[in-house]
Design a protein around this motif. Structure first.
Motif, PDB file in Angstrom:
ATOM      1  N   ALA A  19       4.181  12.210 -20.202  1.00  0.00           N
ATOM      2  CA  ALA A  19       4.587  13.449 -20.881  1.00  0.00           C
ATOM      3  C   ALA A  19       5.676  13.167 -21.903  1.00  0.00           C
ATOM      4  CB  ALA A  19       5.061  14.485 -19.863  1.00  0.00           C
ATOM      5  N   SER A  20       6.621  12.288 -21.563  1.00  0.00           N
ATOM      6  CA  SER A  20       7.685  11.975 -22.522  1.00  0.00           C
ATOM      7  C   SER A  20       7.125  11.242 -23.736  1.00  0.00           C
ATOM      8  CB  SER A  20       8.783  11.156 -21.854  1.00  0.00           C
ATOM      9  OG  SER A  20       8.305   9.886 -21.477  1.00  0.00           O
ATOM     10  N   GLY A  23       5.669  13.757 -25.981  1.00  0.00           N
ATOM     11  CA  GLY A  23       6.728  14.398 -26.759  1.00  0.00           C
ATOM     12  C   GLY A  23       7.173  13.556 -27.935  1.00  0.00           C
ATOM     13  N   THR A 151       8.043  18.942 -23.883  1.00  0.00           N
ATOM     14  CA  THR A 151       8.161  17.483 -23.847  1.00  0.00           C
ATOM     15  C   THR A 151       8.959  16.954 -25.032  1.00  0.00           C
ATOM     16  OG1 THR A 151       6.024  17.150 -24.959  1.00  0.00           O
ATOM     17  CG2 THR A 151       6.022  17.183 -22.551  1.00  0.00           C
ATOM     18  N   ARG A 155      12.162  14.880 -23.902  1.00  0.00           N
ATOM     19  CA  ARG A 155      11.485  13.585 -23.865  1.00  0.00           C
ATOM     20  C   ARG A 155      12.399  12.433 -23.471  1.00  0.00           C
ATOM     21  NH1 ARG A 155      11.750  14.893 -29.535  1.00  0.00           N
ATOM     22  NH2 ARG A 155      13.023  13.378 -30.647  1.00  0.00           N
TER      23      ARG A 155
END
Length: 183
Positions: A19-20, A23, A151, A155
């Motif tokens: 997910a990061s 982002g 995100t 992030r």
């Protein structure tokens, strides 16, 4: 038991790390440095506002009553499309307009955070932004876009804790297969 906990923790940390990275990619593609948590909340608020549907031509620079030197006009003119990455800079500009309008209302004597202030802010904000040719196709955020914006905002934190958690999870998983000197 320890191995199962380690595997579950590693899967969670892999998802957080992924997910990061989402982002990071979204922010770089949309050419946005960062979105603060306050801006994120404002974007969620703006998304819920009753903007009109766009006319047949779609969103873009509306009437010519705004000077072309206006920074928001420049952001709208540079908007490539109505995808999230195409309108990220415009969304960031919307939060600045929202903040300035809110400050103007508070300076005018209204109480910040009060319900009547929020209603007045919403009405004036929608009217002002639509005069730039911005409609619901730019302001409305889908659930996926809200996740992407989240995100972008978090992030760095997610990347750090994702990698640290992944290291810890792998240590937990591997420690169940190796005998320790303390055992």
């Amino acid at each position: 038991m320890k191995k199962a906990i380690g595997i579950i923790l590693s899967v969670i940390c892999l998802l957080v790390t992924a997910a990061s990275i989402l982002g990071i990619i979204t922010a770089n593609t949309g050419k946005v440095e960062t979105i603060s948590p306050d801006q994120l909340q404002e974007l969620y608020t703006i998304s819920a506002m009753p903007f009109e549907a766009p006319p047949e031509g779609g969103s873009g620079y509306g009437d010519n009553s705004h000077p072309r030197s206006d920074t928001f006009v420049q952001l709208v003119k540079k908007m490539t499309d109505t995808s999230l990455t195409g309108r990220l800079r415009v969304l960031e500009g919307l939060t600045k307009k929202y903040d300035s309008l809110e400050a103007e209302l508070v300076k005018g004597g209204m109480k910040q955070g009060a319900e009547e202030t929020q209603k007045e802010l919403e009405a004036r904000f929608v009217e002002d932004v639509q005069s730039y040719g911005i409609y619901s196709d730019v302001t409305h955020l889908s659930t996926w876009e809200k996740i992407c914006l989240f995100t972008i905002t978090w992030r760095s934190v997610m990347l750090i804790f994702g990698f640290l958690g992944l290291g810890l999870a792998l240590a937990i998983v591997s420690s169940s297969t190796v005998k320790s000197d303390l055992d």
